[in-house]
Design a protein around this motif. Structure first.
Motif, PDB file in Angstrom:
ATOM      1  N   VAL A   1      -1.659   1.409   9.188  1.00  0.00           N
ATOM      2  CA  VAL A   1      -0.227   1.133   9.199  1.00  0.00           C
ATOM      3  C   VAL A   1       0.429   1.911   8.065  1.00  0.00           C
ATOM      4  O   VAL A   1      -0.243   2.472   7.214  1.00  0.00           O
ATOM      5  CB  VAL A   1       0.063  -0.378   9.000  1.00  0.00           C
ATOM      6  CG1 VAL A   1      -0.580  -1.203  10.091  1.00  0.00           C
ATOM      7  CG2 VAL A   1      -0.398  -0.838   7.622  1.00  0.00           C
TER       8      VAL A   1
ATOM      9  N   TYR B   1      -5.831  -2.731   4.794  1.00  0.00           N
ATOM     10  CA  TYR B   1      -5.227  -2.973   3.489  1.00  0.00           C
ATOM     11  C   TYR B   1      -5.048  -4.482   3.348  1.00  0.00           C
ATOM     12  O   TYR B   1      -4.735  -5.176   4.324  1.00  0.00           O
ATOM     13  CB  TYR B   1      -3.851  -2.304   3.397  1.00  0.00           C
ATOM     14  CG  TYR B   1      -3.877  -0.812   3.625  1.00  0.00           C
ATOM     15  CD1 TYR B   1      -4.661   0.010   2.825  1.00  0.00           C
ATOM     16  CD2 TYR B   1      -3.109  -0.229   4.616  1.00  0.00           C
ATOM     17  CE1 TYR B   1      -4.670   1.387   3.030  1.00  0.00           C
ATOM     18  CE2 TYR B   1      -3.117   1.145   4.824  1.00  0.00           C
ATOM     19  CZ  TYR B   1      -3.905   1.947   4.030  1.00  0.00           C
ATOM     20  OH  TYR B   1      -3.910   3.299   4.237  1.00  0.00           O
TER      21      TYR B   1
ATOM     22  N   VAL C   1       4.389  -3.426   5.914  1.00  0.00           N
ATOM     23  CA  VAL C   1       3.770  -4.651   6.418  1.00  0.00           C
ATOM     24  C   VAL C   1       4.755  -5.399   7.322  1.00  0.00           C
ATOM     25  O   VAL C   1       4.387  -5.946   8.355  1.00  0.00           O
ATOM     26  CB  VAL C   1       3.348  -5.531   5.224  1.00  0.00           C
ATOM     27  CG1 VAL C   1       2.875  -6.892   5.682  1.00  0.00           C
ATOM     28  CG2 VAL C   1       2.262  -4.839   4.419  1.00  0.00           C
TER      29      VAL C   1
ATOM     30  N   THR D   1       1.345   6.837   3.625  1.00  0.00           N
ATOM     31  CA  THR D   1      -0.071   6.589   3.887  1.00  0.00           C
ATOM     32  C   THR D   1      -0.604   7.489   5.003  1.00  0.00           C
ATOM     33  O   THR D   1      -1.817   7.572   5.201  1.00  0.00           O
ATOM     34  CB  THR D   1      -0.329   5.112   4.279  1.00  0.00           C
ATOM     35  OG1 THR D   1       0.516   4.777   5.365  1.00  0.00           O
ATOM     36  CG2 THR D   1      -0.063   4.174   3.114  1.00  0.00           C
TER      37      THR D   1
ATOM     38  N   TYR E   1      -9.331  -0.323  -0.013  1.00  0.00           N
ATOM     39  CA  TYR E   1      -8.179   0.186  -0.726  1.00  0.00           C
ATOM     40  C   TYR E   1      -7.772   1.539  -0.153  1.00  0.00           C
ATOM     41  O   TYR E   1      -6.652   1.972  -0.307  1.00  0.00           O
ATOM     42  CB  TYR E   1      -8.461   0.165  -2.228  1.00  0.00           C
ATOM     43  CG  TYR E   1      -8.486   1.473  -2.952  1.00  0.00           C
ATOM     44  CD1 TYR E   1      -7.325   1.955  -3.567  1.00  0.00           C
ATOM     45  CD2 TYR E   1      -9.649   2.218  -3.046  1.00  0.00           C
ATOM     46  CE1 TYR E   1      -7.354   3.154  -4.249  1.00  0.00           C
ATOM     47  CE2 TYR E   1      -9.676   3.406  -3.720  1.00  0.00           C
ATOM     48  CZ  TYR E   1      -8.530   3.882  -4.326  1.00  0.00           C
ATOM     49  OH  TYR E   1      -8.553   5.062  -4.978  1.00  0.00           O
ATOM     50  N   SER E   2      -8.700   2.147   0.581  1.00  0.00           N
ATOM     51  CA  SER E   2      -8.406   3.454   1.173  1.00  0.00           C
ATOM     52  C   SER E   2      -9.060   3.542   2.551  1.00  0.00           C
ATOM     53  O   SER E   2     -10.148   3.009   2.755  1.00  0.00           O
ATOM     54  CB  SER E   2      -8.982   4.553   0.277  1.00  0.00           C
ATOM     55  OG  SER E   2      -8.995   5.786   0.963  1.00  0.00           O
ATOM     56  N   PRO E   3      -8.414   4.240   3.484  1.00  0.00           N
ATOM     57  CA  PRO E   3      -9.071   4.444   4.792  1.00  0.00           C
ATOM     58  C   PRO E   3     -10.374   5.226   4.652  1.00  0.00           C
ATOM     59  O   PRO E   3     -11.249   5.115   5.512  1.00  0.00           O
ATOM     60  CB  PRO E   3      -8.029   5.233   5.595  1.00  0.00           C
ATOM     61  CG  PRO E   3      -7.060   5.763   4.601  1.00  0.00           C
ATOM     62  CD  PRO E   3      -7.071   4.829   3.439  1.00  0.00           C
TER      63      PRO E   3
ATOM     64  N   GLU F   1      -2.850  -2.035  -4.293  1.00  0.00           N
ATOM     65  CA  GLU F   1      -3.003  -0.584  -4.221  1.00  0.00           C
ATOM     66  C   GLU F   1      -4.416  -0.130  -4.583  1.00  0.00           C
ATOM     67  O   GLU F   1      -4.902   0.865  -4.062  1.00  0.00           O
ATOM     68  CB  GLU F   1      -2.011   0.110  -5.156  1.00  0.00           C
ATOM     69  CG  GLU F   1      -0.551  -0.153  -4.836  1.00  0.00           C
ATOM     70  CD  GLU F   1      -0.061   0.600  -3.604  1.00  0.00           C
ATOM     71  OE1 GLU F   1      -0.538   1.715  -3.357  1.00  0.00           O
ATOM     72  OE2 GLU F   1       0.790   0.057  -2.896  1.00  0.00           O
ATOM     73  N   LEU F   2      -5.053  -0.850  -5.508  1.00  0.00           N
ATOM     74  CA  LEU F   2      -6.341  -0.369  -6.033  1.00  0.00           C
ATOM     75  C   LEU F   2      -7.526  -1.182  -5.544  1.00  0.00           C
ATOM     76  O   LEU F   2      -8.657  -0.884  -5.889  1.00  0.00           O
ATOM     77  CB  LEU F   2      -6.330  -0.441  -7.559  1.00  0.00           C
ATOM     78  CG  LEU F   2      -5.749   0.744  -8.316  1.00  0.00           C
ATOM     79  CD1 LEU F   2      -5.859   0.496  -9.801  1.00  0.00           C
ATOM     80  CD2 LEU F   2      -6.463   2.028  -7.941  1.00  0.00           C
ATOM     81  N   GLY F   3      -7.280  -2.224  -4.786  1.00  0.00           N
ATOM     82  CA  GLY F   3      -8.362  -3.119  -4.433  1.00  0.00           C
ATOM     83  C   GLY F   3      -8.470  -4.190  -5.502  1.00  0.00           C
ATOM     84  O   GLY F   3      -7.757  -4.159  -6.492  1.00  0.00           O
TER      85      GLY F   3
ATOM     86  N   ASP G   1      -2.786  -6.489   2.201  1.00  0.00           N
ATOM     87  CA  ASP G   1      -1.586  -7.271   2.509  1.00  0.00           C
ATOM     88  C   ASP G   1      -1.334  -7.443   4.007  1.00  0.00           C
ATOM     89  O   ASP G   1      -0.429  -8.182   4.392  1.00  0.00           O
ATOM     90  CB  ASP G   1      -0.322  -6.777   1.761  1.00  0.00           C
ATOM     91  CG  ASP G   1      -0.247  -5.285   1.650  1.00  0.00           C
ATOM     92  OD1 ASP G   1      -1.085  -4.614   2.273  1.00  0.00           O
ATOM     93  OD2 ASP G   1       0.651  -4.785   0.957  1.00  0.00           O
ATOM     94  N   MET G   2      -2.138  -6.814   4.873  1.00  0.00           N
ATOM     95  CA  MET G   2      -1.979  -7.071   6.307  1.00  0.00           C
ATOM     96  C   MET G   2      -2.663  -8.371   6.743  1.00  0.00           C
ATOM     97  O   MET G   2      -2.418  -8.879   7.840  1.00  0.00           O
ATOM     98  CB  MET G   2      -2.559  -5.918   7.134  1.00  0.00           C
ATOM     99  CG  MET G   2      -1.789  -4.623   7.074  1.00  0.00           C
ATOM    100  SD  MET G   2      -0.021  -4.814   7.430  1.00  0.00           S
ATOM    101  CE  MET G   2      -0.039  -5.252   9.172  1.00  0.00           C
TER     102      MET G   2
ATOM    103  N   MET H   1       0.834  -1.218   0.000  1.00  0.00           N
ATOM    104  CA  MET H   1       0.000   0.000   0.000  1.00  0.00           C
ATOM    105  C   MET H   1       0.855   1.249   0.000  1.00  0.00           C
ATOM    106  O   MET H   1       0.368   2.358  -0.048  1.00  0.00           O
ATOM    107  CB  MET H   1      -0.937  -0.025   1.210  1.00  0.00           C
ATOM    108  CG  MET H   1      -0.457   0.599   2.485  1.00  0.00           C
ATOM    109  SD  MET H   1       0.930  -0.141   3.344  1.00  0.00           S
ATOM    110  CE  MET H   1       0.265  -1.644   3.991  1.00  0.00           C
TER     111      MET H   1
ATOM    112  N   HIS I   1      -1.900   7.686  -3.165  1.00  0.00           N
ATOM    113  CA  HIS I   1      -1.627   6.686  -2.139  1.00  0.00           C
ATOM    114  C   HIS I   1      -2.923   6.407  -1.400  1.00  0.00           C
ATOM    115  O   HIS I   1      -3.509   7.321  -0.828  1.00  0.00           O
ATOM    116  CB  HIS I   1      -0.592   7.203  -1.136  1.00  0.00           C
ATOM    117  CG  HIS I   1       0.811   7.077  -1.621  1.00  0.00           C
ATOM    118  ND1 HIS I   1       1.593   5.990  -1.363  1.00  0.00           N
ATOM    119  CD2 HIS I   1       1.553   7.910  -2.373  1.00  0.00           C
ATOM    120  CE1 HIS I   1       2.775   6.155  -1.923  1.00  0.00           C
ATOM    121  NE2 HIS I   1       2.777   7.310  -2.547  1.00  0.00           N
ATOM    122  N   VAL I   2      -3.344   5.146  -1.404  1.00  0.00           N
ATOM    123  CA  VAL I   2      -4.535   4.694  -0.683  1.00  0.00           C
ATOM    124  C   VAL I   2      -5.697   5.707  -0.733  1.00  0.00           C
ATOM    125  O   VAL I   2      -6.257   6.079   0.275  1.00  0.00           O
ATOM    126  CB  VAL I   2      -4.203   4.268   0.769  1.00  0.00           C
ATOM    127  CG1 VAL I   2      -3.261   3.082   0.761  1.00  0.00           C
ATOM    128  CG2 VAL I   2      -3.580   5.389   1.595  1.00  0.00           C
ATOM    129  N   GLY I   3      -6.027   6.093  -1.960  1.00  0.00           N
ATOM    130  CA  GLY I   3      -7.218   6.907  -2.157  1.00  0.00           C
ATOM    131  C   GLY I   3      -7.025   8.404  -2.007  1.00  0.00           C
ATOM    132  O   GLY I   3      -7.987   9.167  -2.081  1.00  0.00           O
TER     133      GLY I   3
END
Ligand code: SF4
Lengths: 90, 368
Positions: free
Chosen positions: B138, B89, B64, B143, B116-118, A82-84, B91-92, A1, A52-54
């Motif tokens: 994280v 996310y 991670v 991020t 994909y996003s908080p 990164e994109l889901g 990969d966690m 991410m 980055h993450v949205g």
């Protein structure tokens, strides 16, 4: 991410009285995502941003965007991460 | 061994490498801090193309991998609660904790959702006021602006059912910790381009001056990395120790001011334990007291239940750069990306996973 993906802004929207809510739609080579544009107030439709993450964190030129995307494509599952899940189709 | 023809501009790559060969008269050890850069270096075989004596050490730049075991255990415990929708996310999910991983909780019926996003986690909280939505925040400085924005959004909407489990880490204190280690061999650093796109690179200037190490802000592309290494070696050969910016096309000296302001508003600097490395003073971010209502650790008091790392895993040495994944007895046998024993095998940004996906084996390492 942590990598950050470049994409092109195709839509920007923000209430006039609340510029802190500036959002948009960014096209990542075919996949579109809602992206927060609060940190890149100078970026407009057609500009490339690193997301980055949205959340867009910096504006870059098209050549830079293409180069970064090529690197990310080479990393297995990176786009999906990164994109889901849809990112895998990119 | 990779061929230069695979590079975007093989001619330029060759020219940069020729120049590096000319400039480098002494052996130098350089660390790239970012996991994305590690991946490019290993995949493109850049470390194998460098002149003899120039050694790359892969640093602790996989978010991670360095998220502390105790924090993974807390996440697992919180995610298992019936009232909780745990968002993270992707990969966690497979990162091994000492009491299992998040995917195990999901398999047992836990409500765990990959976002994909908080900001997606905030939307889930808004849509499900009956659920306690927790986001596992994280990552490095890259991020942090997004995670800060999620807290600001939740606060602006007065969401009472949204909290974040914060385990942020910061790059400059990690560089200082590496330089302070008595057995440190690193003489120069490639700083991570996107971290600096957010934070700028003024924080690195006192480190470069105090420890007499060159630090070059570098991008992710193979040519960026070779150029970053060349700029670092040139400084070392000339006896300079400055912060230089190879990645000027995306990074400004002061970074992204708006993003930095949001980080400063929402978070406060704290001591942080890095998985495999140990505690590094002032190396993390925690929620600022005024946002304590959004702190998952406060809302869900969790006892430390864990026992420790898998006995075969030498992730600490990998993250400090003192051993390569191919030196680990479990590498590629008991430990693969499908069955990770340690965190560096989980994420694409982890050194063990980067080695594995590039097909590096014990027998071929070191023989070009
Ligand atoms: S290969 Fe697996 S067991 Fe060995 S250090 Fe890496 S993550 Fe740990």
């Amino acid at each position: 991410m942590c990598l950050g993906i470049p994409g092109r802004i195709v839509e920007v929207s923000a209430p006039d009285d609340r510029p802190d809510l500036r959002t948009g739609v960014v096209d990542f080579d075919g996949i579109r995502r809602a992206v927060c544009l609060v940190y890149t107030p100078e970026a407009e439709v057609g500009d490339y941003v690193i997301v980055h993450v949205g959340v867009a964190i910096s504006r870059v030129d098209e050549a830079e965007a293409a180069r970064t995307l090529a690197v990310i494509r080479a990393i297995p599952d990176a786009l999906a991460a990164e994109l889901g899940p849809d990112g895998a189709r990119l | 061994m990779k061929y230069l023809d695979e590079y975007r501009d093989p001619v330029l790559a060759r020219r940069l490498l020729d120049e590096l060969r000319k400039v480098a008269t002494a052996p130098w050890t350089i660390m790239e801090v970012c996991g994305g850069q590690t991946h490019t270096i290993v995949r493109q075989g850049i470390d194998e193309l460098l002149p003899a004596g120039i050694r790359m050490i892969h640093g602790p730049g996989c978010p991670v991998c360095v998220t502390p075991l105790a924090m993974v255990d807390k996440a697992v415990a919180i995610a298992a609660r019936p009232e909780v929708t745990f968002t993270s996310y992707g990969d966690m999910l497979r990162v091994p904790g000492s009491i299992g991983d998040l995917i195990g909780v999901k398999a047992r019926g836990g409500d765990i959702r990959v976002v994909y996003s908080p900001l997606d986690a905030v939307r889930i909280a808004e849509a499900h006021p009956d659920r306690q939505v927790v986001f596992f925040a994280v990552g490095f400085e890259t991020t942090a602006p997004a995670n800060a924005m999620a807290v600001l959004h939740a606060a602006a909407r007065g969401l009472a059912n949204f909290t974040v489990l914060v385990s942020h880490v910061l790059v400059p204190p990690a560089i200082t910790a590496i330089l302070d280690a008595p057995d440190n061999e690193v003489r120069g650093f490639l700083a991570a381009g996107h971290v600096c796109a957010v934070m700028g690179y003024t924080e690195y200037e006192p480190i470069a001056a105090r420890y007499r190490v060159p630090i070059v802000v570098t991008g992710f592309e193979p040519l960026d990395l070779i150029e970053g290494i060349l700029m670092t070696v040139r400084q070392l050969e000339e006896g300079r120790a400055e912060v230089e910016n190879q990645y000027a096309r995306a990074v400004r000296r002061t970074g992204n001011t708006a993003a930095r302001d949001a980080i400063r508003q929402v978070f406060t600097v704290t001591d942080r334990t890095w998985r495999g490395i140990g505690e590094i003073p002032a190396s993390g971010l925690a929620l600022a007291p005024r946002y304590a209502a959004y702190d998952a650790e406060r809302r869900f008091a969790v006892e430390r239940v864990g026992t420790g790392e898998h006995p075969s895993c030498v992730a600490g040495d990998i993250l400090r750069g003192t051993r390569l994944p191919t030196d680990c007895a479990a590498y590629g046998t008991a430990c693969t990306p499908r069955t990770p024993l340690g965190a560096p095998m989980v994420s694409a940004e982890g050194t063990c996973a980067a080695f594995f996906s590039a097909g590096r084996h014990r027998s071929t390492v070191g023989s070009p």
